[in-house]
Design a protein around this motif. Structure first.
Motif, PDB file in Angstrom:
ATOM      1  N   THR A 190       1.065  -1.129   0.087  1.00  0.00           N
ATOM      2  CA  THR A 190      -0.015   0.263   0.001  1.00  0.00           C
ATOM      3  C   THR A 190       0.550   1.527  -0.088  1.00  0.00           C
ATOM      4  N   GLY A 191       0.229   2.441  -0.232  1.00  0.00           N
ATOM      5  CA  GLY A 191       0.945   3.602  -0.139  1.00  0.00           C
ATOM      6  C   GLY A 191       2.003   3.610  -1.319  1.00  0.00           C
ATOM      7  N   LEU A 192       1.733   2.906  -2.518  1.00  0.00           N
ATOM      8  CA  LEU A 192       3.284   2.623  -3.208  1.00  0.00           C
ATOM      9  C   LEU A 192       3.506   3.712  -4.518  1.00  0.00           C
ATOM     10  N   ALA A 193       3.701   4.993  -4.998  1.00  0.00           N
ATOM     11  CA  ALA A 193       3.612   5.559  -5.834  1.00  0.00           C
ATOM     12  C   ALA A 193       2.803   4.755  -7.973  1.00  0.00           C
ATOM     13  N   LEU A 235      12.297  -6.516  -1.172  1.00  0.00           N
ATOM     14  CA  LEU A 235      12.871  -5.655  -0.249  1.00  0.00           C
ATOM     15  C   LEU A 235      12.476  -4.038  -0.901  1.00  0.00           C
ATOM     16  N   SER A 236      13.284  -2.840   0.128  1.00  0.00           N
ATOM     17  CA  SER A 236      13.386  -1.837  -0.009  1.00  0.00           C
ATOM     18  C   SER A 236      14.263  -1.226  -0.254  1.00  0.00           C
ATOM     19  N   VAL A 237      15.538  -0.594  -1.000  1.00  0.00           N
ATOM     20  CA  VAL A 237      16.658   0.335  -0.596  1.00  0.00           C
ATOM     21  C   VAL A 237      16.585   1.634  -1.098  1.00  0.00           C
ATOM     22  N   GLN A 238      17.322   2.862  -0.843  1.00  0.00           N
ATOM     23  CA  GLN A 238      17.558   3.887  -1.447  1.00  0.00           C
ATOM     24  C   GLN A 238      18.015   3.644  -2.789  1.00  0.00           C
ATOM     25  N   PRO A 239      17.317   4.631  -3.416  1.00  0.00           N
ATOM     26  CA  PRO A 239      17.505   5.198  -4.547  1.00  0.00           C
ATOM     27  C   PRO A 239      19.001   5.719  -4.784  1.00  0.00           C
ATOM     28  N   ARG A 240      19.123   6.085  -3.630  1.00  0.00           N
ATOM     29  CA  ARG A 240      21.175   6.456  -3.922  1.00  0.00           C
ATOM     30  C   ARG A 240      21.938   5.472  -4.037  1.00  0.00           C
ATOM     31  N   ALA A 241      21.901   4.964  -3.048  1.00  0.00           N
ATOM     32  CA  ALA A 241      22.291   3.824  -3.276  1.00  0.00           C
ATOM     33  C   ALA A 241      22.427   2.911  -4.286  1.00  0.00           C
ATOM     34  N   ALA A 242      22.989   3.010  -5.217  1.00  0.00           N
ATOM     35  CA  ALA A 242      23.681   3.039  -7.051  1.00  0.00           C
ATOM     36  C   ALA A 242      23.976   1.457  -6.610  1.00  0.00           C
ATOM     37  N   ARG A 243      25.236   1.733  -6.563  1.00  0.00           N
ATOM     38  CA  ARG A 243      25.790   0.415  -6.463  1.00  0.00           C
ATOM     39  C   ARG A 243      25.171  -0.910  -5.699  1.00  0.00           C
ATOM     40  N   THR A 244      24.703  -0.965  -4.362  1.00  0.00           N
ATOM     41  CA  THR A 244      23.794  -1.695  -4.212  1.00  0.00           C
ATOM     42  C   THR A 244      22.485  -2.198  -5.389  1.00  0.00           C
ATOM     43  N   LYS A 272       8.152   4.098  -3.149  1.00  0.00           N
ATOM     44  CA  LYS A 272       6.702   4.528  -1.784  1.00  0.00           C
ATOM     45  C   LYS A 272       7.816   6.052  -1.025  1.00  0.00           C
ATOM     46  N   LEU A 273       7.086   6.878  -0.076  1.00  0.00           N
ATOM     47  CA  LEU A 273       7.217   7.781   0.772  1.00  0.00           C
ATOM     48  C   LEU A 273       7.176   7.414   1.786  1.00  0.00           C
ATOM     49  N   ASP A 277       7.712   7.875   6.311  1.00  0.00           N
ATOM     50  CA  ASP A 277       7.641   8.851   7.380  1.00  0.00           C
ATOM     51  C   ASP A 277       9.019   8.654   8.277  1.00  0.00           C
ATOM     52  N   PRO A 278       9.344   9.496   8.760  1.00  0.00           N
ATOM     53  CA  PRO A 278      10.198   9.482   9.939  1.00  0.00           C
ATOM     54  C   PRO A 278       9.876   8.441  10.671  1.00  0.00           C
ATOM     55  N   PRO A 279      10.818   7.957  11.484  1.00  0.00           N
ATOM     56  CA  PRO A 279      11.735   7.693  11.794  1.00  0.00           C
ATOM     57  C   PRO A 279      13.319   7.270  11.183  1.00  0.00           C
ATOM     58  N   ILE A 280      12.216   7.086   9.960  1.00  0.00           N
ATOM     59  CA  ILE A 280      13.465   5.802   8.605  1.00  0.00           C
ATOM     60  C   ILE A 280      14.114   6.932   7.966  1.00  0.00           C
ATOM     61  N   PRO A 281      15.729   7.229   7.635  1.00  0.00           N
ATOM     62  CA  PRO A 281      15.914   8.316   7.049  1.00  0.00           C
ATOM     63  C   PRO A 281      16.230   8.622   5.653  1.00  0.00           C
ATOM     64  N   ALA A 282      15.613   7.721   4.979  1.00  0.00           N
ATOM     65  CA  ALA A 282      15.448   8.262   3.346  1.00  0.00           C
ATOM     66  C   ALA A 282      14.531   8.573   3.336  1.00  0.00           C
ATOM     67  N   PRO A 283      13.533   9.791   2.462  1.00  0.00           N
ATOM     68  CA  PRO A 283      11.918   9.578   2.486  1.00  0.00           C
ATOM     69  C   PRO A 283      11.193   8.393   1.447  1.00  0.00           C
ATOM     70  N   VAL A 284      12.681   8.159   0.611  1.00  0.00           N
ATOM     71  CA  VAL A 284      12.210   7.473  -0.953  1.00  0.00           C
ATOM     72  C   VAL A 284      13.072   6.028  -0.552  1.00  0.00           C
ATOM     73  N   PHE A 285      11.746   5.084  -0.803  1.00  0.00           N
ATOM     74  CA  PHE A 285      12.522   3.908  -0.962  1.00  0.00           C
ATOM     75  C   PHE A 285      12.132   2.700  -2.479  1.00  0.00           C
ATOM     76  N   ASP A 286      13.092   2.201  -3.079  1.00  0.00           N
ATOM     77  CA  ASP A 286      12.186   1.995  -4.215  1.00  0.00           C
ATOM     78  C   ASP A 286      12.198   0.223  -3.745  1.00  0.00           C
ATOM     79  N   ILE A 287      11.181   0.176  -4.266  1.00  0.00           N
ATOM     80  CA  ILE A 287      10.021  -0.790  -3.731  1.00  0.00           C
ATOM     81  C   ILE A 287      11.024  -2.533  -5.094  1.00  0.00           C
ATOM     82  N   LEU A 288      11.612  -3.866  -4.920  1.00  0.00           N
ATOM     83  CA  LEU A 288      12.663  -4.933  -5.830  1.00  0.00           C
ATOM     84  C   LEU A 288      11.446  -5.556  -5.230  1.00  0.00           C
ATOM     85  N   VAL A 289      11.699  -6.609  -6.282  1.00  0.00           N
ATOM     86  CA  VAL A 289      10.982  -7.541  -5.859  1.00  0.00           C
ATOM     87  C   VAL A 289      11.719  -8.377  -7.263  1.00  0.00           C
TER      88      VAL A 289
END
Length: 191
Positions: free
Chosen positions: A88-91, A142-151, A166-167, A169-181
């Motif tokens: 839920t809440g996926l862009a 899994l979810s991974v930060q977009p800025r983690a290009a190497r990962t 997915k956006l 909310d805090p306390p997660i350090p990055a406001p956006v995470f890519d959702i991978l399958v």
């Protein structure tokens, strides 16, 4: 002898995971304090508080890599329950059939990392395959930060694909995470 010949990869049950909680949290901090993640005290405190609770979830698995007595990598996650809010809440929403969970369909990798000196040696791939192959699930997410290009590049090489972002909310350090399958689960564990 190569450094990885002495690496032991094993999966731990609930009780062992709780005993290893301090070690896993220290590894998490060592991995996620570095760029591009740059974690902070609040993130590390959050991880220390949620890790023991995850061990109680159905299908929880902790997989570690050890060189002698030194832990050099880890990964953990659990099976998504039928009432999960993961999808839920996926862009870019996924269709209802894709998002339908049974409690055994999808294994969610929550945290995963390898110490810098052990990267590029196959240790991470061994942890990954042991963790998801033994889950019994049809697929993994899994979810991974977009800025983690190497990962992200490594995950794509292992067969993962992005389905949305997915956006959070805090306390997660990055406001956006890519959702991978990962839809083609490993069948054999790497040695």
């Amino acid at each position: 002898m190569t450094p990885t010949e002495n690496v032991t990869v094993e999966t731990h049950g609930r009780q062992e995971s709780l005993v290893l909680a301090g070690t896993i949290c220290d590894l998490y901090q060592a991995v996620f304090s570095l760029p591009p993640f740059n974690g902070n005290r609040a993130e590390f405190a959050n991880q220390r508080s949620y890790f023991p609770n995850l061990a109680d979830r159905p299908g929880f698995r902790l997989t570690t890599a050890r060189s002698g007595p030194e832990f050099v990598g880890f990964g953990y996650g659990y099976l998504l329950p039928a009432d999960t809010r993961w999808w839920t809440g996926l862009a870019e929403p996924v269709d209802e059939e894709f998002a339908t969970e049974t409690g055994t369909r999808t294994f969610a990798v929550i945290d995963y990392g390898v110490l810098p000196g052990w990267r590029g040696l196959g240790v991470g791939h061994r942890i990954h395959d042991e963790l998801v192959a033994g889950s019994g699930a049809e697929r993994a997410t899994l979810s991974v930060q977009p800025r983690a290009a190497r990962t992200q590049t490594i995950y794509r090489r292992w067969g993962w694909r992005k389905v949305s972002h997915k956006l959070l909310d805090p306390p997660i350090p990055a406001p956006v995470f890519d959702i991978l399958v990962l839809e083609k689960m490993p069948t054999a564990r790497r040695r």
